[in-house]
Design a protein around this motif. Structure first.
Motif, PDB file in Angstrom:
ATOM      1  N   SER A  83       0.823  -1.192   0.000  1.00 46.33           N
ATOM      2  CA  SER A  83       0.000   0.000   0.000  1.00 46.33           C
ATOM      3  C   SER A  83       0.866   1.254   0.000  1.00 46.33           C
ATOM      4  O   SER A  83       1.911   1.316   0.647  1.00 46.33           O
ATOM      5  CB  SER A  83      -0.901  -0.006   1.235  1.00 46.33           C
ATOM      6  OG  SER A  83      -1.607   1.193   1.341  1.00 46.33           O
ATOM      7  N   ARG A  84       0.419   2.276  -0.753  1.00 49.44           N
ATOM      8  CA  ARG A  84       1.138   3.555  -0.765  1.00 49.44           C
ATOM      9  C   ARG A  84       0.672   4.456   0.373  1.00 49.44           C
ATOM     10  O   ARG A  84       1.216   5.537   0.549  1.00 49.44           O
ATOM     11  CB  ARG A  84       0.931   4.237  -2.116  1.00 49.44           C
ATOM     12  CG  ARG A  84       1.649   3.486  -3.236  1.00 49.44           C
ATOM     13  CD  ARG A  84       1.493   4.122  -4.584  1.00 49.44           C
ATOM     14  NE  ARG A  84       1.804   5.537  -4.596  1.00 49.44           N
ATOM     15  CZ  ARG A  84       1.329   6.396  -5.499  1.00 49.44           C
ATOM     16  NH1 ARG A  84       0.535   5.960  -6.455  1.00 49.44           N
ATOM     17  NH2 ARG A  84       1.630   7.676  -5.443  1.00 49.44           N
ATOM     18  N   ARG A  85      -0.363   4.036   1.111  1.00 51.36           N
ATOM     19  CA  ARG A  85      -0.865   4.734   2.294  1.00 51.36           C
ATOM     20  C   ARG A  85      -1.195   6.194   1.997  1.00 51.36           C
ATOM     21  O   ARG A  85      -0.678   7.108   2.623  1.00 51.36           O
ATOM     22  CB  ARG A  85       0.118   4.626   3.447  1.00 51.36           C
ATOM     23  CG  ARG A  85       0.436   3.192   3.839  1.00 51.36           C
ATOM     24  CD  ARG A  85       1.434   3.097   4.969  1.00 51.36           C
ATOM     25  NE  ARG A  85       0.936   3.696   6.191  1.00 51.36           N
ATOM     26  CZ  ARG A  85       0.283   3.050   7.149  1.00 51.36           C
ATOM     27  NH1 ARG A  85       0.058   1.766   7.027  1.00 51.36           N
ATOM     28  NH2 ARG A  85      -0.140   3.681   8.220  1.00 51.36           N
ATOM     29  N   LEU A  86      -2.120   6.406   1.060  1.00 50.37           N
ATOM     30  CA  LEU A  86      -2.512   7.757   0.685  1.00 50.37           C
ATOM     31  C   LEU A  86      -3.708   8.226   1.510  1.00 50.37           C
ATOM     32  O   LEU A  86      -4.583   7.443   1.863  1.00 50.37           O
ATOM     33  CB  LEU A  86      -2.880   7.816  -0.799  1.00 50.37           C
ATOM     34  CG  LEU A  86      -1.772   7.509  -1.800  1.00 50.37           C
ATOM     35  CD1 LEU A  86      -2.308   7.625  -3.212  1.00 50.37           C
ATOM     36  CD2 LEU A  86      -0.583   8.421  -1.603  1.00 50.37           C
ATOM     37  N   GLY A  87      -3.775   9.505   1.765  1.00 54.32           N
ATOM     38  CA  GLY A  87      -4.926  10.115   2.421  1.00 54.32           C
ATOM     39  C   GLY A  87      -5.979  10.468   1.389  1.00 54.32           C
ATOM     40  O   GLY A  87      -5.736  10.400   0.175  1.00 54.32           O
ATOM     41  N   LEU A  88      -7.132  10.885   1.832  1.00 52.60           N
ATOM     42  CA  LEU A  88      -8.247  11.191   0.938  1.00 52.60           C
ATOM     43  C   LEU A  88      -7.889  12.285  -0.062  1.00 52.60           C
ATOM     44  O   LEU A  88      -8.223  12.200  -1.238  1.00 52.60           O
ATOM     45  CB  LEU A  88      -9.474  11.605   1.764  1.00 52.60           C
ATOM     46  CG  LEU A  88     -10.738  11.936   0.984  1.00 52.60           C
ATOM     47  CD1 LEU A  88     -11.215  10.710   0.213  1.00 52.60           C
ATOM     48  CD2 LEU A  88     -11.831  12.443   1.900  1.00 52.60           C
ATOM     49  N   PHE A 136      -5.666   5.326   9.470  1.00 54.31           N
ATOM     50  CA  PHE A 136      -6.541   5.025   8.340  1.00 54.31           C
ATOM     51  C   PHE A 136      -5.946   5.630   7.065  1.00 54.31           C
ATOM     52  O   PHE A 136      -5.447   6.746   7.060  1.00 54.31           O
ATOM     53  CB  PHE A 136      -7.948   5.597   8.577  1.00 54.31           C
ATOM     54  CG  PHE A 136      -8.860   5.421   7.396  1.00 54.31           C
ATOM     55  CD1 PHE A 136      -9.407   4.193   7.111  1.00 54.31           C
ATOM     56  CD2 PHE A 136      -9.164   6.495   6.571  1.00 54.31           C
ATOM     57  CE1 PHE A 136     -10.253   4.020   6.029  1.00 54.31           C
ATOM     58  CE2 PHE A 136     -10.015   6.328   5.493  1.00 54.31           C
ATOM     59  CZ  PHE A 136     -10.552   5.099   5.218  1.00 54.31           C
ATOM     60  N   HIS A 137      -6.023   4.843   5.968  1.00 55.95           N
ATOM     61  CA  HIS A 137      -5.500   5.322   4.695  1.00 55.95           C
ATOM     62  C   HIS A 137      -6.151   4.548   3.549  1.00 55.95           C
ATOM     63  O   HIS A 137      -6.963   3.657   3.783  1.00 55.95           O
ATOM     64  CB  HIS A 137      -3.973   5.155   4.638  1.00 55.95           C
ATOM     65  CG  HIS A 137      -3.520   3.748   4.803  1.00 55.95           C
ATOM     66  ND1 HIS A 137      -3.385   3.133   6.018  1.00 55.95           N
ATOM     67  CD2 HIS A 137      -3.205   2.803   3.875  1.00 55.95           C
ATOM     68  CE1 HIS A 137      -2.986   1.886   5.851  1.00 55.95           C
ATOM     69  NE2 HIS A 137      -2.870   1.654   4.560  1.00 55.95           N
TER      70      HIS A 137
END
Length: 177
Positions: free
Chosen positions: A116-121, A141-142
């Motif tokens: 996962s690149r763990r991006l925010g909204l 959360f991401h």
């Protein structure tokens, strides 16, 4: 007593509403219970309806067994026609039988879980995977954020999780049950 067309129609109506032969005889007047039963048979009216006005046929409840099942078994309900005796009459009825078949689970050998690149909204674009990871009320959360094909909001891995064929979902649900 003569069976006029009006009396026959009233008999048919009352019979379909589920009234007993005695009740129908009382409403028609001047006719016995046995005369009503004889006329019903000569008219070949369908079997008795349930009391209360419903025109559905009476069925025996489904017989089930509560034997524990291992998760590698799937159940399927089939219908069979059986003959049973009630008084001096042999009745045919359909019963549902819960059959069990063994399901072999073969885990996929070529599954690659993407990192996962763990991006925010606010960091998501049209070309990033929008699969949510974790609890939205927590700080960690991401979204997955991996590259997604043109027509999908998810990457190839999460597409397989989100868009399962119907029969695959049923098999998975049966494994859990």
């Amino acid at each position: 007593m003569n069976w006029t067309d009006e009396r026959v129609e009233k008999l048919k109506k009352l019979w379909s509403e589920g009234l007993s032969a005695s009740q129908i005889a009382a409403q028609l007047g001047g006719v016995s219970r046995n005369a009503v039963i004889g006329k019903v048979h000569r008219l070949s009216l369908p079997g008795r309806a349930k009391a209360g006005g419903s025109t559905t046929t009476v069925r025996t409840p489904k017989r089930t067994t509560s034997a524990p099942r291992a998760p590698n078994y799937a159940s399927r309900i089939t219908t069979r026609t059986v003959t049973r005796q009630q008084g001096a009459t042999m009745l045919k009825e359909e019963i549902e039988i819960d059959t069990v078949e063994e399901v072999r689970f073969r885990p996929a050998a070529n599954v690659v879980v993407p990192i996962s690149r763990r991006l925010g909204l606010t960091e998501l674009t049209e070309r990033t995977c929008k699969w949510p990871v974790g609890d939205p009320l927590k700080d960690d959360f991401h979204f997955c954020g991996c590259e997604s094909p043109d027509s999908s909001p998810y990457c190839t891995y999460h597409q397989r999780m989100a868009y399962q064929p119907v029969n695959e979902r049923r098999k998975a649900a049966n494994r859990v049950a």
